[in-house]
Design a protein around this motif. Structure first.
Motif, mmCIF file in Angstrom:
data_model
loop_
_atom_site.group_PDB
_atom_site.id
_atom_site.type_symbol
_atom_site.label_atom_id
_atom_site.label_comp_id
_atom_site.label_asym_id
_atom_site.label_seq_id
_atom_site.Cartn_x
_atom_site.Cartn_y
_atom_site.Cartn_z
ATOM 1 N N ILE A 1 0.777 -1.184 0.044
ATOM 2 C CA ILE A 1 -0.031 0.039 0.133
ATOM 3 C C ILE A 1 0.632 1.164 0.128
ATOM 4 C CG2 ILE A 1 -1.682 1.339 1.150
ATOM 5 C CD1 ILE A 1 -2.799 -1.127 2.403
ATOM 6 N N ASP A 2 0.671 2.224 -0.771
ATOM 7 C CA ASP A 2 1.137 3.470 -0.689
ATOM 8 C C ASP A 2 1.084 4.541 0.191
ATOM 9 O OD1 ASP A 2 -0.960 4.733 -1.916
ATOM 10 O OD2 ASP A 2 0.035 5.107 -3.795
ATOM 11 N N GLU A 3 1.735 5.463 0.154
ATOM 12 C CA GLU A 3 1.486 6.484 1.043
ATOM 13 C C GLU A 3 -0.167 7.082 1.255
ATOM 14 O OE1 GLU A 3 3.973 6.950 -1.108
ATOM 15 O OE2 GLU A 3 5.295 6.008 0.271
ATOM 16 N N LYS A 4 -0.617 7.222 -0.072
ATOM 17 C CA LYS A 4 -1.956 7.648 -0.061
ATOM 18 C C LYS A 4 -2.880 6.787 0.130
ATOM 19 C CE LYS A 4 -0.633 10.969 -3.491
ATOM 20 N NZ LYS A 4 -0.607 10.757 -5.226
ATOM 21 N N GLY A 5 -2.644 5.460 0.570
ATOM 22 C CA GLY A 5 -3.671 4.523 0.799
ATOM 23 C C GLY A 5 -4.118 3.588 -0.189
ATOM 24 N N ILE A 6 -3.352 3.823 -1.493
ATOM 25 C CA ILE A 6 -3.653 3.085 -2.629
ATOM 26 C C ILE A 6 -2.796 1.787 -2.583
ATOM 27 C CG2 ILE A 6 -4.033 3.317 -5.111
ATOM 28 C CD1 ILE A 6 -5.639 5.472 -3.920
ATOM 29 N N ARG A 7 -3.899 0.462 -3.102
ATOM 30 C CA ARG A 7 -3.170 -0.494 -3.192
ATOM 31 C C ARG A 7 -2.659 -1.020 -4.669
ATOM 32 N NH1 ARG A 7 -7.272 -4.785 -0.928
ATOM 33 N NH2 ARG A 7 -9.099 -3.449 -0.752
ATOM 34 N N LEU A 8 -2.118 -1.951 -4.517
ATOM 35 C CA LEU A 8 -1.395 -2.548 -5.614
ATOM 36 C C LEU A 8 -2.260 -2.418 -6.934
ATOM 37 C CD1 LEU A 8 0.778 -5.627 -4.726
ATOM 38 C CD2 LEU A 8 1.405 -3.525 -5.248
ATOM 39 N N ASP A 9 -3.439 -2.800 -6.943
ATOM 40 C CA ASP A 9 -4.421 -2.630 -8.099
ATOM 41 C C ASP A 9 -5.032 -1.247 -8.017
ATOM 42 O OD1 ASP A 9 -5.867 -3.222 -6.167
ATOM 43 O OD2 ASP A 9 -6.942 -5.058 -7.047
ATOM 44 N N GLY A 10 -4.665 -0.172 -7.361
ATOM 45 C CA GLY A 10 -5.334 1.068 -7.618
ATOM 46 C C GLY A 10 -6.511 0.954 -6.876
ATOM 47 N N ARG A 11 -6.717 0.219 -5.774
ATOM 48 C CA ARG A 11 -8.157 0.342 -5.063
ATOM 49 C C ARG A 11 -7.894 1.064 -3.721
ATOM 50 N NH1 ARG A 11 -10.225 -5.200 -3.620
ATOM 51 N NH2 ARG A 11 -8.297 -5.971 -3.987
ATOM 52 N N LYS A 12 -8.844 1.630 -3.107
ATOM 53 C CA LYS A 12 -8.759 1.999 -2.001
ATOM 54 C C LYS A 12 -8.890 0.734 -0.923
ATOM 55 C CE LYS A 12 -10.621 6.532 -3.190
ATOM 56 N NZ LYS A 12 -11.971 6.984 -3.478
ATOM 57 N N SER A 13 -8.640 1.358 0.567
ATOM 58 C CA SER A 13 -8.775 0.007 1.426
ATOM 59 C C SER A 13 -10.144 -0.513 1.678
ATOM 60 C CB SER A 13 -8.267 0.684 2.893
ATOM 61 O OG SER A 13 -8.975 1.696 3.194
ATOM 62 N N ASP A 14 -11.123 0.382 1.276
ATOM 63 C CA ASP A 14 -12.453 -0.195 1.404
ATOM 64 C C ASP A 14 -13.144 -0.615 0.165
ATOM 65 O OD1 ASP A 14 -12.776 2.259 0.547
ATOM 66 O OD2 ASP A 14 -14.352 2.969 1.983
ATOM 67 N N GLU A 15 -12.510 -0.835 -0.664
ATOM 68 C CA GLU A 15 -12.964 -0.869 -2.172
ATOM 69 C C GLU A 15 -12.877 -2.395 -2.313
ATOM 70 O OE1 GLU A 15 -12.505 1.205 -6.229
ATOM 71 O OE2 GLU A 15 -11.535 1.941 -4.589
ATOM 72 N N VAL A 16 -14.174 -2.804 -3.132
ATOM 73 C CA VAL A 16 -14.250 -4.350 -3.448
ATOM 74 C C VAL A 16 -13.690 -4.464 -4.882
ATOM 75 C CG1 VAL A 16 -15.701 -6.304 -3.684
ATOM 76 C CG2 VAL A 16 -16.129 -4.549 -1.775
#
Lengths: 229, 235
Positions: B7-22
């Motif tokens: 997860i990067d500093e902005k909270g974006i995951r490897l595939d570009g999702r946010k933490s609460d995104e399915v």
């Protein structure tokens, strides 16, 4: 006591959907306190008295008074076992065919593999059924349809099936278990019509459309006949 | 060892999702003609097929129960569903998943209505990318609904977990492999009851409570999609 309804007549509901509160419902619906939920996907059926859900899919469960088409699977000393397109099998007493069942061999009347239409006389608590009034179906063809579409194929007061019979001059026996026996006349046309009903079961004005379709097909075949002659 | 950055500093995951995104989900029902009911789900890179048969005669006969139907779910992975070849056939993992899925669905299906019968559900994982038990269970409940088998409600499932110390919903493969915790959960959406809850890894109590809410919201999103696909068939 105020009744609240969340839906209109013939609305599509899903399993677990709230139908209403403080209303009368049939036994199939789920009741939790005052709330009534649908257990299946189906169309809501609103009567003056109670509410129910017409299923769109599912298997056949034997019911008293139903006419079914079955296949003999076993011949015992005094009765036959009949497969009726359901997880529950039917049994038919030898008395339905002969008076002195103890002396004769029941295979003289129906053998394994014979197809019969019969009426369900009794159904017990685990859905084992007793069949009466057997009628052997020797020629013709049998097609299978979704058992939940059968009421639509028969129509209100048998309107749909009588119309098809009349127009195509076929002998038809519709089993409530989703098997339909067709003999003689323009049987291909009947199959086509039944498949159409099955596909469009949940639309309105279906009887008229089927009638038009049959008329058109019959006219077409007559035209081609004249051409050939 | 350096920690793998998921997860990067902005909270974006490897595939570009946010933490609460399915992940993106695509559902379809009635895909198998011979089955009583069936469903196919593409959930991110997961591809899962489920088919329900019955109520029908049950074999072996000694399993028959005169008071209720017997529900049997079978989860199995195709040999080509993972990077290395998966040896086909039942193993410890798939037996366990079959069991928990059977138990989850048994609590919603109205089994008393079909005594002396069996209902079989087969879940086939065609392509796996973490969270297959959730996808399988979601597909199985759709297949049962499509088969016209009476149920109290649908079952929706979703996973959650802890990755690089952050709580996220719906783990993908790398997050599952290198993360700290995995928490699959299945719910009965109407009552928000939990019918399946497993945890692999460590969470503090506060983290668990927070993740529970996140996963619940994720599963409710899945439920909305389930309703949508069922409605679509008859419109």
């Amino acid at each position: 006591m105020t009744n609240t309804l969340n839906i209109k007549n013939r609305d599509l509901v899903l399993p677990g959907q709230l139908i209403g509160e403080k209303i009368r419902s049939d036994l199939e619906c789920i009741r939790e306190g005052a709330s009534v939920f649908s257990p299946i996907q189906g169309l809501v059926k609103l009567n003056k008295r109670e509410i129910g859900v017409i299923p769109l899919a599912g298997i056949y469960k034997p019911r008293r008074e139903d006419v079914v088409i079955g296949v003999i699977t076993k011949v015992l000393r005094d009765r036959w076992l009949v497969e009726i397109n359901s997880p529950y099998s039917g049994s038919m007493s030898g008395e339905e065919a002969t008076r002195n069942q103890s002396r004769v061999d029941l295979t003289d009347y129906f053998r394994i593999g014979d197809v019969i239409s019969a009426k369900i006389a009794r159904v017990d608590e685990v859905y084992s059924s007793t069949l009466i009034l057997p009628w052997k179906l020797t020629d013709g063809q049998i097609i299978e349809v979704n058992p939940k579409r059968v009421p639509r194929i028969i129509g209100k007061k048998r309107s749909m099936i009588n119309m098809i019979k009349e127009k195509t001059r076929c002998g038809i026996v519709v089993g409530q278990n989703g098997r339909i026996w067709i003999k003689g006349g323009q049987d291909n046309l009947v199959v086509e019509a039944i498949r159409k009903i099955e596909r469009e079961a949940y639309t309105t004005g279906l009887t008229d459309r089927i009638g038009e379709m049959l008329d058109k097909c019959i006219q077409d075949t007559q035209k081609t006949k004249i051409k050939i002659e | 060892m350096d920690e793998i950055k998921l997860i990067d500093e902005k909270g974006i995951r490897l595939d570009g999702r946010k933490s609460d995104e399915v992940r993106e989900i695509k559902m379809e029902i009635g895909v198998i003609k011979r089955a009583t009911g069936s469903a196919y789900i593409e959930w991110g890179k997961n591809k899962v097929l489920a088919a329900a048969y019955g109520p029908r005669d049950i074999h072996p006969k000694h399993l028959k129960d005169p008071t209720r139907a017997v529900l049997r779910c079978k989860y199995s992975m195709a040999p080509f569903s993972v990077d290395d070849r998966k040896r086909p056939g039942p193993d410890r993992r798939s037996s366990e998943i079959s069991k928990v899925i059977t138990e989850a669905l048994s609590s919603v299906v109205l089994l008393e209505q079909y005594p002396d019968t069996g209902i079989d559900v087969f879940i086939e994982i065609l392509q796996a990318d973490a969270g297959t038990r959730c996808v399988g269970l979601t597909a199985a409940s759709l297949a049962l609904a499509d088969a016209g088998i009476p149920m109290k409600d649908l079952v929706a499932a979703c996973a959650g977990g802890k990755v690089n110390g952050k709580l996220v919903v719906d783990l993908m493969k790398d997050e599952d492999n290198f993360g700290e915790c995995d928490l699959p959960m299945a719910i009965v959406p109407r009552k928000k009851e939990v019918v399946l809850l497993q945890m692999d890894g460590i969470l503090s109590r506060d983290e668990f409570n927070e993740l529970y809410e996140m996963v619940m919201n994720g599963a409710l999103k899945v439920y909305e999609l389930q309703k949508e696909v069922l409605m679509k068939k008859y419109q």
